[in-house]
Design an enzyme around this catalytic site. Sequence first.
Site, PDB file in Angstrom:
ATOM      1  N   HIS A   1       1.961 -19.797 -59.084  1.00  8.51           N
ATOM      2  CA  HIS A   1       1.138 -18.704 -58.309  1.00  8.51           C
ATOM      3  C   HIS A   1       0.349 -19.527 -57.521  1.00  8.51           C
ATOM      4  O   HIS A   1      -0.562 -20.355 -57.859  1.00  8.51           O
ATOM      5  CB  HIS A   1       0.445 -17.769 -59.205  1.00  8.51           C
ATOM      6  N   SER A   2       0.085 -19.171 -56.118  1.00  8.54           N
ATOM      7  CA  SER A   2      -0.865 -19.660 -55.357  1.00  8.54           C
ATOM      8  C   SER A   2      -1.029 -21.229 -55.430  1.00  8.54           C
ATOM      9  O   SER A   2      -0.078 -22.069 -55.126  1.00  8.54           O
ATOM     10  CB  SER A   2      -2.398 -18.919 -55.748  1.00  8.54           C
ATOM     11  N   MET A   3      -2.181 -21.514 -55.841  1.00  9.29           N
ATOM     12  CA  MET A   3      -2.304 -23.229 -55.816  1.00  9.29           C
ATOM     13  C   MET A   3      -1.607 -23.766 -56.752  1.00  9.29           C
ATOM     14  O   MET A   3      -0.922 -24.804 -56.601  1.00  9.29           O
ATOM     15  CB  MET A   3      -3.877 -23.458 -56.346  1.00  9.29           C
TER      16      MET A   3
ATOM     17  N   SER B   1       1.569 -23.202 -56.584  1.00 10.41           N
ATOM     18  CA  SER B   1       2.821 -23.626 -56.061  1.00 10.41           C
ATOM     19  C   SER B   1       2.593 -24.886 -55.339  1.00 10.41           C
ATOM     20  O   SER B   1       3.446 -25.407 -54.992  1.00 10.41           O
ATOM     21  CB  SER B   1       3.272 -22.473 -54.903  1.00 10.41           C
TER      22      SER B   1
ATOM     23  N   HIS C   1      -2.822 -10.622 -53.616  1.00  9.06           N
ATOM     24  CA  HIS C   1      -2.312 -11.995 -54.114  1.00  9.06           C
ATOM     25  C   HIS C   1      -2.047 -11.922 -55.432  1.00  9.06           C
ATOM     26  O   HIS C   1      -1.415 -12.899 -55.848  1.00  9.06           O
ATOM     27  CB  HIS C   1      -3.598 -12.744 -53.557  1.00  9.06           C
TER      28      HIS C   1
END
Length: 308
Positions: free
Chosen positions: A103-105, A107, A275
């Site tokens: 998720h997010s960072m 990735s 998000h």
Amino acid sequence: MNLGHIGREQTLDVNGNHFALRTWGNESDPPVLALHGWLDNAASFERIAPLLRDCFVVAPDLAGHGRSQHRRADSGYYLWEHADDMNALVECLGWKRFGVLGHSMGSGVASILAAMNRSIDTLVFIDGMGAPFTVEEGNTVEHMRKAQRLLRLALRARLHGFSGPEEVQFRSLEMAINERRSGAGASLSVEGARLLVMRDLINLGHGYRWRHDPRLVLPEPLQLSERQACEFLQQINCPLHLLLGHQGLFAGSAFDKRKHALPPHTQVQWHEGGHHFHLDAPAPALIEQLNQALGRGESGPQQRLVNE
């Protein structure tokens, strides 16, 4: 309830650091490494991990986050350091093949991990498209100077949690939840924030303070350039699935900025929500798509190719 679906706590020493892990499922099932986002922790997957079929999900608190150990003062929190930690963690766990959910960072960490380890069967990014923080070409020196100035200022002024270990930051749990939500642009639900906050607070008896390393809120002196972030995406050679929020970080031009760097086999699906849509209110369709992407679906993948 299947006892394998109940989250469990585990600790592991990796690369000389102490890591806290949250796990779900049976260890005999195919493993999935779940990587959370910036300032989040393993609780990011608390609502979706129990619903992943026939998977053993391991979600570590990345270094400096949640209940994991902080790095030494002479070290930092670069994406490639997180990726190296995760590569060593997978080796410690003895995994031969595994999937990665980021998720997010997370990735961004996963995109670098994919360059280090060719044993990844599939990558699934939730509202993430690789490294989230990049430095503009030609701005490396000024960015480094600014990062160092901010760190010195925070240390001198005791800002951002750079205070004594017994100094209260929040008088109540609700105050901490509200700050966490404001940091996420208020798109994070109260219950979603509560899950993350409860794993990231120290109860001092007369109030609370964050567990995470306060250095995390400051920019790293050296960051990947946009070109480098795209290069790590382009080198991914396993199936890549992007699940993005209509109100998330990649709605609009942000997706177009990175789209050219996605490998031709990338599959993309858009979901309603912000998000943290996977934590706020995970819809049945999301769970089914996650299971499909991880090879555990009841039917074949239905996502569209990004280049179609």
